[in-house]
Design an enzyme around this catalytic site. Structure first.
Site, PDB file in Angstrom:
ATOM      1  N   LYS A 188     -75.764 -31.473  16.873  1.00 49.41           N
ATOM      2  CA  LYS A 188     -76.596 -31.982  17.902  1.00 49.41           C
ATOM      3  C   LYS A 188     -75.413 -31.897  19.049  1.00 49.41           C
ATOM      4  O   LYS A 188     -74.366 -33.399  18.758  1.00 49.41           O
ATOM      5  CB  LYS A 188     -77.229 -33.259  18.474  1.00 49.41           C
ATOM      6  CG  LYS A 188     -77.573 -33.736  19.667  1.00 49.41           C
ATOM      7  CD  LYS A 188     -78.197 -32.435  20.693  1.00 49.41           C
ATOM      8  CE  LYS A 188     -77.996 -33.541  21.797  1.00 49.41           C
ATOM      9  NZ  LYS A 188     -76.842 -33.597  22.826  1.00 49.41           N
ATOM     10  N   GLY A 241     -70.614 -42.282  18.894  1.00 50.17           N
ATOM     11  CA  GLY A 241     -71.371 -42.337  20.713  1.00 50.17           C
ATOM     12  C   GLY A 241     -71.477 -43.588  20.844  1.00 50.17           C
ATOM     13  O   GLY A 241     -69.921 -44.565  20.232  1.00 50.17           O
ATOM     14  N   SER A 242     -71.902 -43.692  22.258  1.00 54.06           N
ATOM     15  CA  SER A 242     -72.446 -45.353  22.305  1.00 54.06           C
ATOM     16  C   SER A 242     -73.170 -46.351  21.751  1.00 54.06           C
ATOM     17  O   SER A 242     -73.964 -45.265  20.472  1.00 54.06           O
ATOM     18  CB  SER A 242     -72.439 -45.162  23.490  1.00 54.06           C
ATOM     19  OG  SER A 242     -73.855 -44.999  23.510  1.00 54.06           O
ATOM     20  N   GLY A 246     -76.454 -46.344  19.148  1.00 55.71           N
ATOM     21  CA  GLY A 246     -76.627 -46.088  17.603  1.00 55.71           C
ATOM     22  C   GLY A 246     -77.241 -46.466  17.554  1.00 55.71           C
ATOM     23  O   GLY A 246     -77.768 -47.113  16.229  1.00 55.71           O
ATOM     24  N   GLU A 264     -70.246 -44.740  14.735  1.00 59.91           N
ATOM     25  CA  GLU A 264     -69.235 -44.621  14.790  1.00 59.91           C
ATOM     26  C   GLU A 264     -69.491 -44.395  16.607  1.00 59.91           C
ATOM     27  O   GLU A 264     -68.961 -43.762  16.713  1.00 59.91           O
ATOM     28  CB  GLU A 264     -68.139 -42.768  14.369  1.00 59.91           C
ATOM     29  CG  GLU A 264     -68.295 -42.430  13.391  1.00 59.91           C
ATOM     30  CD  GLU A 264     -67.488 -43.541  11.912  1.00 59.91           C
ATOM     31  OE1 GLU A 264     -66.241 -43.979  12.774  1.00 59.91           O
ATOM     32  OE2 GLU A 264     -67.585 -43.328  10.905  1.00 59.91           O
ATOM     33  N   CYS A 299     -61.823 -43.193  22.238  1.00 54.83           N
ATOM     34  CA  CYS A 299     -62.554 -44.351  20.830  1.00 54.83           C
ATOM     35  C   CYS A 299     -61.600 -45.655  20.669  1.00 54.83           C
ATOM     36  O   CYS A 299     -61.891 -46.566  20.706  1.00 54.83           O
ATOM     37  CB  CYS A 299     -63.204 -44.124  19.641  1.00 54.83           C
ATOM     38  SG  CYS A 299     -62.201 -43.131  18.877  1.00 54.83           S
ATOM     39  N   GLU A 398     -66.095 -52.170  27.123  1.00 55.17           N
ATOM     40  CA  GLU A 398     -65.588 -50.455  27.006  1.00 55.17           C
ATOM     41  C   GLU A 398     -65.894 -49.463  28.598  1.00 55.17           C
ATOM     42  O   GLU A 398     -66.813 -49.040  28.768  1.00 55.17           O
ATOM     43  CB  GLU A 398     -65.999 -49.496  25.757  1.00 55.17           C
ATOM     44  CG  GLU A 398     -65.103 -48.324  25.378  1.00 55.17           C
ATOM     45  CD  GLU A 398     -65.581 -47.678  24.395  1.00 55.17           C
ATOM     46  OE1 GLU A 398     -67.358 -47.219  24.559  1.00 55.17           O
ATOM     47  OE2 GLU A 398     -65.268 -46.886  23.740  1.00 55.17           O
TER      48      GLU A 398
HETATM   49  P1  NAD Z   1     -73.295 -41.238  23.937  1.00 58.75           P
HETATM   50  O1  NAD Z   1     -74.110 -41.929  23.100  1.00 58.75           O
HETATM   51  O2  NAD Z   1     -73.712 -41.769  24.833  1.00 58.75           O
HETATM   52  O3  NAD Z   1     -74.013 -39.994  23.922  1.00 58.75           O
HETATM   53  C1  NAD Z   1     -73.317 -39.513  22.532  1.00 58.75           C
HETATM   54  C2  NAD Z   1     -74.085 -38.306  22.180  1.00 58.75           C
HETATM   55  O4  NAD Z   1     -75.600 -39.217  21.689  1.00 58.75           O
HETATM   56  C3  NAD Z   1     -74.495 -37.453  22.738  1.00 58.75           C
HETATM   57  O5  NAD Z   1     -74.553 -36.138  21.888  1.00 58.75           O
HETATM   58  C4  NAD Z   1     -75.602 -37.610  22.731  1.00 58.75           C
HETATM   59  O6  NAD Z   1     -76.457 -36.298  23.338  1.00 58.75           O
HETATM   60  C5  NAD Z   1     -76.836 -38.500  22.333  1.00 58.75           C
HETATM   61  N1  NAD Z   1     -77.671 -39.051  22.248  1.00 58.75           N
HETATM   62  C6  NAD Z   1     -77.816 -39.355  23.739  1.00 58.75           C
HETATM   63  N2  NAD Z   1     -78.950 -40.510  23.968  1.00 58.75           N
HETATM   64  C7  NAD Z   1     -79.475 -40.280  22.724  1.00 58.75           C
HETATM   65  C8  NAD Z   1     -80.719 -40.795  22.043  1.00 58.75           C
HETATM   66  N3  NAD Z   1     -81.979 -41.128  22.856  1.00 58.75           N
HETATM   67  N4  NAD Z   1     -81.053 -40.188  20.273  1.00 58.75           N
HETATM   68  C9  NAD Z   1     -80.305 -39.628  20.332  1.00 58.75           C
HETATM   69  N5  NAD Z   1     -78.700 -38.731  20.772  1.00 58.75           N
HETATM   70  C10 NAD Z   1     -78.586 -39.160  21.476  1.00 58.75           C
HETATM   71  O7  NAD Z   1     -71.374 -41.469  23.866  1.00 58.75           O
HETATM   72  P2  NAD Z   1     -70.634 -40.616  24.961  1.00 58.75           P
HETATM   73  O8  NAD Z   1     -70.566 -41.129  25.999  1.00 58.75           O
HETATM   74  O9  NAD Z   1     -70.835 -38.732  24.752  1.00 58.75           O
HETATM   75  O10 NAD Z   1     -69.242 -40.973  24.151  1.00 58.75           O
HETATM   76  C11 NAD Z   1     -68.643 -41.497  24.605  1.00 58.75           C
HETATM   77  C12 NAD Z   1     -69.037 -42.927  22.996  1.00 58.75           C
HETATM   78  O11 NAD Z   1     -68.678 -42.678  22.165  1.00 58.75           O
HETATM   79  C13 NAD Z   1     -67.555 -44.259  23.802  1.00 58.75           C
HETATM   80  O12 NAD Z   1     -68.793 -45.524  23.107  1.00 58.75           O
HETATM   81  C14 NAD Z   1     -67.409 -43.915  22.450  1.00 58.75           C
HETATM   82  O13 NAD Z   1     -65.889 -45.515  21.987  1.00 58.75           O
HETATM   83  C15 NAD Z   1     -67.807 -43.403  21.459  1.00 58.75           C
HETATM   84  N6  NAD Z   1     -66.597 -42.513  20.162  1.00 58.75           N
HETATM   85  C16 NAD Z   1     -66.643 -43.658  19.294  1.00 58.75           C
HETATM   86  C17 NAD Z   1     -65.471 -43.091  18.414  1.00 58.75           C
HETATM   87  C18 NAD Z   1     -65.349 -43.235  17.136  1.00 58.75           C
HETATM   88  O14 NAD Z   1     -64.812 -42.999  15.869  1.00 58.75           O
HETATM   89  N7  NAD Z   1     -65.607 -44.376  16.860  1.00 58.75           N
HETATM   90  C19 NAD Z   1     -64.833 -41.480  18.547  1.00 58.75           C
HETATM   91  C20 NAD Z   1     -65.364 -40.937  20.020  1.00 58.75           C
HETATM   92  C21 NAD Z   1     -65.784 -41.858  20.692  1.00 58.75           C
END
Ligand code: NAD
Length: 495
Positions: A188, A241-242, A246, A264, A299, A398
């Site tokens: 996804k 993601g965020s 998570g 992550e 990230c 962040e």
């Molecule tokens: P996000 O959490 O908003 O979205 C990430 C993914 O989750 C997207 O595909 C989104 O559609 C999906 N998502 C959103 N709501 C959801 C739900 N309720 N249930 C399941 N999936 C859902 O994050 P973002 O804005 O896309 O990315 C930025 C974040 O990612 C930052 O916090 C960044 O630090 C982190 N990040 C971490 C790493 C790492 O390796 N640790 C790498 C890159 C980015």
């Protein structure tokens, strides 16, 4: 990189995108779609399918059927290796096309995108292709008369949910080890960066990955992502993601089948410059790219710059001087240093953090505003705040944008205290000529990676994973296999 080759691709029409399920393209059930707006100019680029729970169910079913059929899960490792290498070959053959498509979707400067997206994704597929037939089961040291075998088996169906900042790189960090281990995957992508991953799915099929082994469902996180998180047929969910999302995934797991969840998450990584750094000029240059590449949407970005008070004023001067020379703008101009912020919402969020930092008394030294508004795109001047105190919002949360918080410190003990005083623990750096201090700092700073006299650049041979609220589990290296493998014991009576 050749500007003419990039320009030849910059206006190429992108048809409306569909879901990739069971080896074929299909519409979302309700024919629902989401517009894709390019951050380069704020205009509609194309649309992606907006999958619902029924579509996700179709994808998980296709993945399960493929897994049970054994065309991949029980295939000879030599076959899996060949296919993964072929995927890497095809990514390399289409590297510029993939990079430009991704940049039009998420705004990363092309120089960085070319290396970090197709370049790194191809390398990741090769790394796991090479590794997959070098991992053996074990024979346990049991008593006489018994044979204890430890088998390593694929888990089944892996769900992978990835963000928009480096879709191919992060996507490959999940896909390559999961596929190498013999699993089927439902991927996804993020709403704001699905295009290059959809193209990757097509290349995987061309490389000979059997039908249903990789499925891609696009759409909203709260709908398609949630459905994947709650699905009873998903065995492992690997997420980048965020922190907020998570947490939800952990809840989805608890409410459904207790699937394994690997997170992550974000960071507020300290980049710590001591007065005895071997080369303060280089430290300043690398610190700038450590925060501002991809508009700070990294990230592991070094978003807190801790500087020893003895050199603080000089160092900030060096930073501001370098920031002034950065070229911000069209990400498809090969001479651009910093491209676009990925979306209008992200830009607004960045500007809110700037306003709050000013209110809380941080000193604005550079940037702080939207620029190039006349393009219609989402561009922001690289921003430096000085004299940020560790308790300010800018030192704790962040931003995920081009905003640097400079925090002065007195001595090593204070640097450690400040470095560890956030909920995050993803990355860090230490600049010093003192070998003993470097080792002390590596031990003292609570983060998944601590760089010494550099920032970033780690390759596939080492794991990336967060401590504290930056996550659990690891991408990259042989350790990533652990997420996608079940250990099974065979206890055999030999008497
Ligand atoms: P996000 O959490 O908003 O979205 C990430 C993914 O989750 C997207 O595909 C989104 O559609 C999906 N998502 C959103 N709501 C959801 C739900 N309720 N249930 C399941 N999936 C859902 O994050 P973002 O804005 O896309 O990315 C930025 C974040 O990612 C930052 O916090 C960044 O630090 C982190 N990040 C971490 C790493 C790492 O390796 N640790 C790498 C890159 C980015």
């Amino acid at each position: 990189m050749d500007q003419a080759a990039v320009d030849a691709l910059r206006h190429k029409a992108v048809p409306s995108q569909r879901l990739f399920i069971g080896g074929a393209w299909s519409e979302a059930r309700e024919r629902a779609a989401l517009d894709v707006v390019s951050p380069l100019d704020g205009r509609r680029l194309t649309s992606i399918a907006d999958a619902d729970a029924g579509d996700v169910d179709r994808a998980v079913t296709a993945a399960r059927n493929a897994f049970d059929a054994g065309t991949w899960s029980r295939a000879a490792p030599a076959f899996r290796k060949k296919v993964l290498h072929k995927i890497a070959d095809l990514i390399e053959a289409h590297a510029l096309e993939l990079a430009v498509l991704g940049v039009r979707d998420n705004g990363t400067e092309i120089g960085m995108a070319f290396k970090a997206e197709p370049g790194s994704a191809a390398g990741t597929f090769r790394y796991y292709a090479e590794a997959l037939d070098k991992i053996y089961g074990e024979i346990a040291p049991t008593q006489d008369g018994v044979l204890g075998l430890i088998h390593r088996e694929p888990v089944g169906v892996v769900g992978a949910i990835v963000p928009w900042n480096f879709p191919m790189m992060i996507g490959a960090w999940k896909l390559a080890p999961a596929l190498a281990a013999g699993n089927s995957v439902v991927l996804k992508p993020a709403e704001g960066a699905s295009l290059s991953l959809l193209r990757l799915a097509e290349l995987c099929a061309e490389a000979g990955l059997p039908e249903g082994v990789l499925n891609v469902v696009t759409g909203r996180g709260q709908v398609a992502g949630e459905a994947l998180g709650l699905h009873m047929g998903v065995d492992v969910l690997a997420f980048t993601g965020s922190g907020g999302v998570g947490r939800r995934l952990l809840e989805y797991s608890a409410r459904s089948n207790l699937k394994r969840i690997y997170l992550e998450l974000g960071g507020k990584s300290p980049n710590i410059v001591f007065a005895d750094a071997p080369d303060l000029e280089r430290a300043a240059t690398v610190s700038i790219s450590g925060i501002f590449r991809n508009s700070g949407q990294v990230c592991v970005a070094g978003s807190r710059l801790l500087v020893e008070k003895r050199v603080h004023n000089d160092f900030v001067e060096k930073l501001v001087d370098r920031v002034g020379k950065l070229k911000v703008g069209d990400p498809l101009d090969v001479t651009t240093n910093i491209g676009a912020v990925s979306s209008a919402e992200q830009l607004e969020k960045n500007l809110r953090y700037v306003a709050q930092a000013r209110e809380e008394g941080a000193g604005l030294k550079a940037g702080g505003s939207r620029i190039l508004e006349e393009t219609g795109g989402y561009y922001m001047a690289p921003t430096v705040f000085d004299d940020v105190s560790p308790a300010m919002t800018l030192a704790q949360e962040e931003v995920f944008g081009p905003v640097l918080a400079v925090i002065p410190f007195e001595d090593e003990a204070e640097a450690i205290r400040i470095a560890n005083a956030t909920d995050y623990g993803l990355a860090a750096a230490v600049w010093t000529s003192d070998l003993a201090r470097a080792h002390r700092m590596v031990r003292a700073v609570n983060a998944g990676v601590v760089h010494v006299n550099t920032y970033g650049g780690a390759d596939n041979t080492v794991p990336l994973g967060g401590h504290k609220q930056s996550g659990n589990g690891h991408d990259k290296s042989l350790h990533a296999f652990d997420k996608y493998i079940n250990l099974k014991t065979a206890w055999i009576d030999l008497t």
